[in-house]
Design a protein around this motif. Structure first.
Motif, PDB file in Angstrom:
ATOM      1  N   GLU A 237       0.818  -1.206   0.000  1.00  0.00           N
ATOM      2  CA  GLU A 237       0.000   0.000   0.000  1.00  0.00           C
ATOM      3  C   GLU A 237       0.852   1.256   0.000  1.00  0.00           C
ATOM      4  O   GLU A 237       0.426   2.302  -0.459  1.00  0.00           O
ATOM      5  CB  GLU A 237      -0.953  -0.017   1.195  1.00  0.00           C
ATOM      6  N   GLU A 238       2.094   1.160   0.489  1.00  0.00           N
ATOM      7  CA  GLU A 238       3.010   2.300   0.486  1.00  0.00           C
ATOM      8  C   GLU A 238       3.446   2.691  -0.919  1.00  0.00           C
ATOM      9  O   GLU A 238       4.066   3.728  -1.111  1.00  0.00           O
ATOM     10  CB  GLU A 238       4.263   1.995   1.333  1.00  0.00           C
ATOM     11  N   ASP A 239       3.152   1.843  -1.906  1.00  0.00           N
ATOM     12  CA  ASP A 239       3.495   2.160  -3.293  1.00  0.00           C
ATOM     13  C   ASP A 239       2.492   3.121  -3.929  1.00  0.00           C
ATOM     14  O   ASP A 239       2.592   3.441  -5.116  1.00  0.00           O
ATOM     15  CB  ASP A 239       3.595   0.879  -4.131  1.00  0.00           C
ATOM     16  N   ILE A 240       1.529   3.576  -3.144  1.00  0.00           N
ATOM     17  CA  ILE A 240       0.605   4.635  -3.577  1.00  0.00           C
ATOM     18  C   ILE A 240       0.964   5.869  -2.767  1.00  0.00           C
ATOM     19  O   ILE A 240       0.791   5.896  -1.550  1.00  0.00           O
ATOM     20  CB  ILE A 240      -0.871   4.249  -3.334  1.00  0.00           C
ATOM     21  N   ARG A 241       1.526   6.878  -3.453  1.00  0.00           N
ATOM     22  CA  ARG A 241       1.963   8.101  -2.771  1.00  0.00           C
ATOM     23  C   ARG A 241       1.055   9.259  -3.121  1.00  0.00           C
ATOM     24  O   ARG A 241       0.633   9.401  -4.270  1.00  0.00           O
ATOM     25  CB  ARG A 241       3.396   8.456  -3.199  1.00  0.00           C
ATOM     26  N   ARG A 242       0.797  10.101  -2.148  1.00  0.00           N
ATOM     27  CA  ARG A 242       0.017  11.314  -2.381  1.00  0.00           C
ATOM     28  C   ARG A 242       0.946  12.410  -2.878  1.00  0.00           C
ATOM     29  O   ARG A 242       2.056  12.570  -2.378  1.00  0.00           O
ATOM     30  CB  ARG A 242      -0.670  11.760  -1.108  1.00  0.00           C
ATOM     31  N   LEU A 243       0.483  13.156  -3.888  1.00  0.00           N
ATOM     32  CA  LEU A 243       1.233  14.271  -4.453  1.00  0.00           C
ATOM     33  C   LEU A 243       0.575  15.584  -4.063  1.00  0.00           C
ATOM     34  O   LEU A 243      -0.597  15.608  -3.671  1.00  0.00           O
ATOM     35  CB  LEU A 243       1.274  14.167  -5.981  1.00  0.00           C
ATOM     36  N   GLU A 244       1.329  16.666  -4.202  1.00  0.00           N
ATOM     37  CA  GLU A 244       0.748  17.994  -3.969  1.00  0.00           C
ATOM     38  C   GLU A 244      -0.405  18.196  -4.933  1.00  0.00           C
ATOM     39  O   GLU A 244      -0.369  17.742  -6.071  1.00  0.00           O
ATOM     40  CB  GLU A 244       1.809  19.072  -4.202  1.00  0.00           C
ATOM     41  N   GLY A 245      -1.422  18.877  -4.490  1.00  0.00           N
ATOM     42  CA  GLY A 245      -2.568  19.142  -5.346  1.00  0.00           C
ATOM     43  C   GLY A 245      -3.587  18.023  -5.357  1.00  0.00           C
ATOM     44  O   GLY A 245      -4.540  18.058  -6.134  1.00  0.00           O
ATOM     45  N   GLY A 246      -3.389  16.987  -4.519  1.00  0.00           N
ATOM     46  CA  GLY A 246      -4.385  15.925  -4.418  1.00  0.00           C
ATOM     47  C   GLY A 246      -4.162  14.739  -5.338  1.00  0.00           C
ATOM     48  O   GLY A 246      -4.923  13.782  -5.299  1.00  0.00           O
ATOM     49  N   GLY A 247      -3.146  14.764  -6.174  1.00  0.00           N
ATOM     50  CA  GLY A 247      -2.882  13.657  -7.083  1.00  0.00           C
ATOM     51  C   GLY A 247      -2.251  12.475  -6.365  1.00  0.00           C
ATOM     52  O   GLY A 247      -1.861  12.551  -5.196  1.00  0.00           O
ATOM     53  N   LEU A 248      -2.152  11.361  -7.088  1.00  0.00           N
ATOM     54  CA  LEU A 248      -1.544  10.151  -6.557  1.00  0.00           C
ATOM     55  C   LEU A 248      -0.510   9.630  -7.536  1.00  0.00           C
ATOM     56  O   LEU A 248      -0.630   9.838  -8.748  1.00  0.00           O
ATOM     57  CB  LEU A 248      -2.597   9.067  -6.328  1.00  0.00           C
ATOM     58  N   LEU A 249       0.482   8.939  -7.012  1.00  0.00           N
ATOM     59  CA  LEU A 249       1.483   8.280  -7.828  1.00  0.00           C
ATOM     60  C   LEU A 249       1.532   6.828  -7.384  1.00  0.00           C
ATOM     61  O   LEU A 249       1.815   6.532  -6.218  1.00  0.00           O
ATOM     62  CB  LEU A 249       2.851   8.935  -7.645  1.00  0.00           C
ATOM     63  N   VAL A 250       1.210   5.913  -8.308  1.00  0.00           N
ATOM     64  CA  VAL A 250       1.177   4.483  -8.013  1.00  0.00           C
ATOM     65  C   VAL A 250       2.403   3.856  -8.674  1.00  0.00           C
ATOM     66  O   VAL A 250       2.621   4.033  -9.872  1.00  0.00           O
ATOM     67  CB  VAL A 250      -0.118   3.834  -8.562  1.00  0.00           C
ATOM     68  N   THR A 251       3.193   3.127  -7.900  1.00  0.00           N
ATOM     69  CA  THR A 251       4.401   2.495  -8.416  1.00  0.00           C
ATOM     70  C   THR A 251       4.181   0.990  -8.514  1.00  0.00           C
ATOM     71  O   THR A 251       3.823   0.341  -7.531  1.00  0.00           O
ATOM     72  CB  THR A 251       5.604   2.784  -7.497  1.00  0.00           C
TER      73      THR A 251
END
Length: 179
Positions: free
Chosen positions: A138-152
């Motif tokens: 679950e840590e492979d989903i990171r929150r970005l500034e502006g509300g976006g997400l980055l999934v690795t």
């Protein structure tokens, strides 16, 4: 390299650097061009074009701000504060050179997940086509500034979700199980 092999040069607003963390203002217009092989060239104060590689300082949070032009020896040759302030031709050259480094497909829909426990295989629709990948933790989903997400993915491929609230309802429900 001769002048005959160079394509017409484009000017760009950049700052030449003298070394690590030492910005030295130079003439406001320096040249960006491409050689016959397509490599990006930067012409500094010496007047000799040299190959450079553009590197974004903040590729996810501020992709249009802070681009370093790095020489073959790994040292910064120039700094571009804002790419949107460049003339259109120079910006096009820079964007073309950056494109291969910026592979982060936009996740448009979450079609299916194999399980709600991790590792889990996700089937997704992206702006570059449909694909499947494994989410290891679950840590492979990171929150970005502006509300976006980055999934690795397990293979290190980053998938961006610029606006999670813009996903369809089924995708949002699946995604919420992992947040």
């Amino acid at each position: 390299m001769t002048e005959a092999t160079r394509q017409p040069a484009q000017t760009a607003q950049v700052t030449q650097t003298a070394g690590p963390a030492q910005a030295v203002p130079t003439a406001p217009a320096l040249l960006l061009s491409r050689d016959a092989f397509g490599a990006l060239l930067w012409t500094g104060a010496t007047g000799r074009p040299e190959p450079v590689t553009p590197v974004r300082a903040f590729p996810l949070s501020a992709p249009g701000e802070g681009v370093s032009l790095v020489g073959a020896d790994g040292r910064e040759r120039a700094w571009v504060d804002r790419t949107d302030a460049l003339p259109p031709a120079a910006r096009a050259l820079l964007d073309e050179a950056l494109a291969p480094r910026d592979f982060a497909p936009e996740l448009l829909a979450l079609v299916d997940v194999s399980t709600f426990a991790v590792p889990s295989t996700w089937t997704v629709r992206t702006d570059r086509g449909d694909t499947r990948f494994v989410l290891r933790a679950e840590e492979d989903i990171r929150r970005l500034e502006g509300g976006g997400l980055l999934v690795t993915s397990a293979h290190g491929v980053h998938f961006r979700i610029s606006q999670p609230q813009a996903l369809d309802r089924a995708s949002r429900k699946l995604l919420e199980r992992f947040l």
